[in-house]
Design a protein around this motif. Structure first.
Motif, PDB file in Angstrom:
ATOM      1  N   TYR B  33       0.830  -1.145   0.032  1.00 55.00           N
ATOM      2  CA  TYR B  33       0.032  -0.110   0.142  1.00 55.00           C
ATOM      3  C   TYR B  33       0.778   1.169  -0.034  1.00 55.00           C
ATOM      4  O   TYR B  33       1.893   1.305   0.572  1.00 55.00           O
ATOM      5  CB  TYR B  33      -1.003  -0.094   1.343  1.00 55.00           C
ATOM      6  CG  TYR B  33      -1.731  -1.287   1.716  1.00 55.00           C
ATOM      7  CD1 TYR B  33      -0.983  -2.144   2.070  1.00 55.00           C
ATOM      8  CD2 TYR B  33      -2.958  -1.495   1.227  1.00 55.00           C
ATOM      9  CE1 TYR B  33      -1.718  -3.465   2.526  1.00 55.00           C
ATOM     10  CE2 TYR B  33      -3.617  -2.545   1.647  1.00 55.00           C
ATOM     11  CZ  TYR B  33      -3.195  -3.577   2.136  1.00 55.00           C
ATOM     12  OH  TYR B  33      -3.719  -4.796   2.570  1.00 55.00           O
ATOM     13  N   TYR B  35       0.466   5.201   1.164  1.00 54.28           N
ATOM     14  CA  TYR B  35      -0.559   6.118   1.933  1.00 54.28           C
ATOM     15  C   TYR B  35       0.143   7.552   1.983  1.00 54.28           C
ATOM     16  O   TYR B  35       1.376   7.526   1.902  1.00 54.28           O
ATOM     17  CB  TYR B  35      -0.705   5.957   3.461  1.00 54.28           C
ATOM     18  CG  TYR B  35      -1.724   4.928   3.647  1.00 54.28           C
ATOM     19  CD1 TYR B  35      -1.310   3.544   3.596  1.00 54.28           C
ATOM     20  CD2 TYR B  35      -3.096   4.993   3.644  1.00 54.28           C
ATOM     21  CE1 TYR B  35      -1.970   2.464   3.774  1.00 54.28           C
ATOM     22  CE2 TYR B  35      -3.969   3.949   3.785  1.00 54.28           C
ATOM     23  CZ  TYR B  35      -3.283   2.620   4.267  1.00 54.28           C
ATOM     24  OH  TYR B  35      -4.351   1.465   4.211  1.00 54.28           O
ATOM     25  N   GLN B  37       0.483  11.114   4.222  1.00 52.94           N
ATOM     26  CA  GLN B  37       0.062  11.615   5.616  1.00 52.94           C
ATOM     27  C   GLN B  37       0.254  13.170   5.449  1.00 52.94           C
ATOM     28  O   GLN B  37       1.382  13.566   5.334  1.00 52.94           O
ATOM     29  CB  GLN B  37       0.964  11.051   6.574  1.00 52.94           C
ATOM     30  CG  GLN B  37       0.642  11.218   8.058  1.00 52.94           C
ATOM     31  CD  GLN B  37       1.448  10.399   8.798  1.00 52.94           C
ATOM     32  OE1 GLN B  37       2.660  10.019   8.671  1.00 52.94           O
ATOM     33  NE2 GLN B  37       0.969  10.011  10.257  1.00 52.94           N
ATOM     34  N   GLN B  41      -4.860  15.463   8.645  1.00 54.23           N
ATOM     35  CA  GLN B  41      -5.763  14.612   7.733  1.00 54.23           C
ATOM     36  C   GLN B  41      -5.464  12.967   7.893  1.00 54.23           C
ATOM     37  O   GLN B  41      -6.140  12.288   7.072  1.00 54.23           O
ATOM     38  CB  GLN B  41      -5.459  15.079   6.324  1.00 54.23           C
ATOM     39  CG  GLN B  41      -6.012  16.399   6.011  1.00 54.23           C
ATOM     40  CD  GLN B  41      -6.247  16.591   4.536  1.00 54.23           C
ATOM     41  OE1 GLN B  41      -6.984  16.063   3.991  1.00 54.23           O
ATOM     42  NE2 GLN B  41      -5.493  17.903   4.024  1.00 54.23           N
ATOM     43  N   GLY B  42      -4.674  12.728   8.677  1.00 55.94           N
ATOM     44  CA  GLY B  42      -4.316  11.422   8.946  1.00 55.94           C
ATOM     45  C   GLY B  42      -3.749  10.623   7.598  1.00 55.94           C
ATOM     46  O   GLY B  42      -3.025  11.598   6.747  1.00 55.94           O
ATOM     47  N   LEU B  43      -4.022   9.515   7.457  1.00 52.15           N
ATOM     48  CA  LEU B  43      -3.356   8.684   6.400  1.00 52.15           C
ATOM     49  C   LEU B  43      -4.541   8.621   5.245  1.00 52.15           C
ATOM     50  O   LEU B  43      -5.577   7.900   5.506  1.00 52.15           O
ATOM     51  CB  LEU B  43      -3.109   7.434   6.682  1.00 52.15           C
ATOM     52  CG  LEU B  43      -1.670   7.072   7.485  1.00 52.15           C
ATOM     53  CD1 LEU B  43      -1.756   7.669   8.892  1.00 52.15           C
ATOM     54  CD2 LEU B  43      -1.245   5.753   7.266  1.00 52.15           C
ATOM     55  N   LEU B  45      -5.364   6.872   1.467  1.00 53.39           N
ATOM     56  CA  LEU B  45      -4.785   5.655   0.388  1.00 53.39           C
ATOM     57  C   LEU B  45      -4.468   6.255  -0.830  1.00 53.39           C
ATOM     58  O   LEU B  45      -5.483   6.912  -1.555  1.00 53.39           O
ATOM     59  CB  LEU B  45      -5.872   4.371   0.599  1.00 53.39           C
ATOM     60  CG  LEU B  45      -5.255   3.205  -0.155  1.00 53.39           C
ATOM     61  CD1 LEU B  45      -4.172   2.790   0.167  1.00 53.39           C
ATOM     62  CD2 LEU B  45      -6.482   2.258  -0.162  1.00 53.39           C
ATOM     63  N   TYR B  48      -3.193   0.707  -3.928  1.00 52.14           N
ATOM     64  CA  TYR B  48      -2.710  -0.512  -3.157  1.00 52.14           C
ATOM     65  C   TYR B  48      -2.589  -1.673  -4.283  1.00 52.14           C
ATOM     66  O   TYR B  48      -3.227  -1.628  -5.374  1.00 52.14           O
ATOM     67  CB  TYR B  48      -3.535  -0.764  -2.135  1.00 52.14           C
ATOM     68  CG  TYR B  48      -5.209  -1.045  -2.454  1.00 52.14           C
ATOM     69  CD1 TYR B  48      -5.871   0.267  -2.965  1.00 52.14           C
ATOM     70  CD2 TYR B  48      -5.627  -2.065  -2.425  1.00 52.14           C
ATOM     71  CE1 TYR B  48      -7.294   0.084  -3.250  1.00 52.14           C
ATOM     72  CE2 TYR B  48      -7.208  -2.306  -2.799  1.00 52.14           C
ATOM     73  CZ  TYR B  48      -7.749  -1.176  -3.054  1.00 52.14           C
ATOM     74  OH  TYR B  48      -9.139  -1.197  -3.537  1.00 52.14           O
ATOM     75  N   GLN B  50      -2.873  -5.958  -4.226  1.00 53.23           N
ATOM     76  CA  GLN B  50      -2.984  -7.086  -3.532  1.00 53.23           C
ATOM     77  C   GLN B  50      -2.095  -8.306  -4.108  1.00 53.23           C
ATOM     78  O   GLN B  50      -2.015  -9.199  -3.525  1.00 53.23           O
ATOM     79  CB  GLN B  50      -4.424  -7.833  -3.732  1.00 53.23           C
ATOM     80  CG  GLN B  50      -5.561  -6.669  -3.476  1.00 53.23           C
ATOM     81  CD  GLN B  50      -5.691  -6.657  -2.001  1.00 53.23           C
ATOM     82  OE1 GLN B  50      -5.669  -7.555  -1.409  1.00 53.23           O
ATOM     83  NE2 GLN B  50      -5.350  -5.339  -1.465  1.00 53.23           N
ATOM     84  N   GLN B  56      -4.909  -1.226  -7.656  1.00 55.02           N
ATOM     85  CA  GLN B  56      -5.969  -0.594  -7.519  1.00 55.02           C
ATOM     86  C   GLN B  56      -5.817   0.972  -7.133  1.00 55.02           C
ATOM     87  O   GLN B  56      -5.002   0.848  -6.282  1.00 55.02           O
ATOM     88  CB  GLN B  56      -7.010  -1.150  -6.775  1.00 55.02           C
ATOM     89  CG  GLN B  56      -7.606  -2.570  -7.162  1.00 55.02           C
ATOM     90  CD  GLN B  56      -6.530  -3.775  -6.822  1.00 55.02           C
ATOM     91  OE1 GLN B  56      -5.849  -3.700  -5.798  1.00 55.02           O
ATOM     92  NE2 GLN B  56      -6.400  -4.684  -7.897  1.00 55.02           N
ATOM     93  N   GLY B  58      -6.606   4.102  -5.095  1.00 53.20           N
ATOM     94  CA  GLY B  58      -7.041   4.447  -3.637  1.00 53.20           C
ATOM     95  C   GLY B  58      -7.955   5.425  -3.932  1.00 53.20           C
ATOM     96  O   GLY B  58      -8.737   5.905  -4.675  1.00 53.20           O
ATOM     97  N   ASP B  59      -8.143   6.269  -2.557  1.00 50.97           N
ATOM     98  CA  ASP B  59      -8.980   7.644  -2.455  1.00 50.97           C
ATOM     99  C   ASP B  59      -8.335   8.761  -3.211  1.00 50.97           C
ATOM    100  O   ASP B  59      -8.992   9.606  -3.426  1.00 50.97           O
ATOM    101  CB  ASP B  59      -9.337   7.678  -0.936  1.00 50.97           C
ATOM    102  CG  ASP B  59     -10.009   6.518  -0.453  1.00 50.97           C
ATOM    103  OD1 ASP B  59      -9.583   6.103   0.663  1.00 50.97           O
ATOM    104  OD2 ASP B  59     -10.895   5.893  -0.925  1.00 50.97           O
ATOM    105  N   LEU B  90       3.861   7.302   2.942  1.00 53.86           N
ATOM    106  CA  LEU B  90       4.393   5.935   3.648  1.00 53.86           C
ATOM    107  C   LEU B  90       3.907   4.791   3.020  1.00 53.86           C
ATOM    108  O   LEU B  90       2.689   4.485   2.272  1.00 53.86           O
ATOM    109  CB  LEU B  90       3.355   5.940   5.105  1.00 53.86           C
ATOM    110  CG  LEU B  90       3.838   6.680   6.357  1.00 53.86           C
ATOM    111  CD1 LEU B  90       2.828   6.805   7.265  1.00 53.86           C
ATOM    112  CD2 LEU B  90       4.997   5.990   6.988  1.00 53.86           C
ATOM    113  N   LEU B 101      -0.741  -4.460   9.133  1.00 52.06           N
ATOM    114  CA  LEU B 101      -0.055  -3.334   8.227  1.00 52.06           C
ATOM    115  C   LEU B 101       1.496  -3.351   8.651  1.00 52.06           C
ATOM    116  O   LEU B 101       1.288  -3.049  10.167  1.00 52.06           O
ATOM    117  CB  LEU B 101      -0.638  -2.274   7.676  1.00 52.06           C
ATOM    118  CG  LEU B 101      -1.371  -2.191   6.364  1.00 52.06           C
ATOM    119  CD1 LEU B 101      -2.364  -3.341   6.312  1.00 52.06           C
ATOM    120  CD2 LEU B 101      -1.806  -0.918   6.075  1.00 52.06           C
TER     121      LEU B 101
END
Lengths: 111, 112
Positions: B33, B35, B37, B41-43, B45, B48, B50, B56, B58-59, B90, B101
């Protein structure tokens, strides 16, 4: 919509006081929730997961599906608990999964 | 020493330049993944993956691209289309059951 909300940016308590870091989620499926912690100058790391119902470093978190909450609690805060705490939700997306984080709460434990 | 290695620690980008952030893991994890930061606003995505050769959005994928040619590696390119690239990035990988994770130590990207 899948979302994790941590309403408090900063929580300041004195040593020995109880701590509750709030986390609410929005998810249509069966939620899997986690708390991650980032201590100063260290990597982000898993603190606990709801599915194992464990207590780590004195912290516990109970999943309340009725209130869609997963608050992190500790009865007596220690100075070494000062860190950034993130609540996270594992969400299924089509045939894959992704971890959605809240905006984080900084916990400051004063001596 | 098992884990996730991100490099460089600090990176500077000029206007209109593409830059690539490296992420390598020797944990034998399938999922990886990226991310971003930002303070308050936090983390969030970005992308990512699989499994090898699959990834795929993320946001907040706009202005970013990734590749997953090897299991161990998941580089992130910040393109010139990303208008606000200054952030802490990250990389993480997860256990097969996605139960945990593991994060790298991050890359701070700044615009000159």
């Amino acid at each position: 919509a899948q979302r994790v909300t941590q309403p408090e940016k900063l929580l300041s308590v004195f040593k020995g006081a109880p701590v509750e870091l709030k986390c609410n989620y929005s998810y249509s499926g069966s939620p899997e929730l986690f708390w991650y912690v980032q201590y100063s100058r260290q990597r982000l790391q898993l603190l606990l997961r709801h599915i194992s119902r464990e207590s780590i470093k004195g912290f516990t978190a109970d999943l309340n599906k009725g209130e869609t909450s997963f608050h992190l609690k500790k009865p007596f805060a220690q100075e070494e608990d000062s860190a950034m705490y993130y609540c996270a939700l594992l969400a299924a997306v089509d045939s894959s999964y992704k971890l959605i984080f809240g905006s984080g709460t900084r916990l400051l434990v004063r001596p | 020493d098992g884990g996730i290695t991100q490099s460089p620690k600090y990176l500077f980008r000029k206007e209109g330049q593409n830059v690539t952030l490296s992420c390598e893991q020797n944990l034998n994890h399938d999922a990886m993944y990226w991310y971003r930061q930002d303070p308050g606003q936090g983390l969030r995505l970005i992308y990512y993956s699989q499994i090898v050769n699959d990834f795929q959005k993320g946001d907040i994928a706009e202005g970013y691209s990734v590749s997953r040619e090897k299991k161990e590696s998941f580089p992130l390119t910040v393109t010139s289309a990303q208008k606000n690239p200054t952030a802490f990035y990250l990389c993480a990988s997860s256990t097969p059951d996605r139960d945990e994770l593991f994060f790298g130590s991050g890359t701070q990207l700044s615009v000159l």
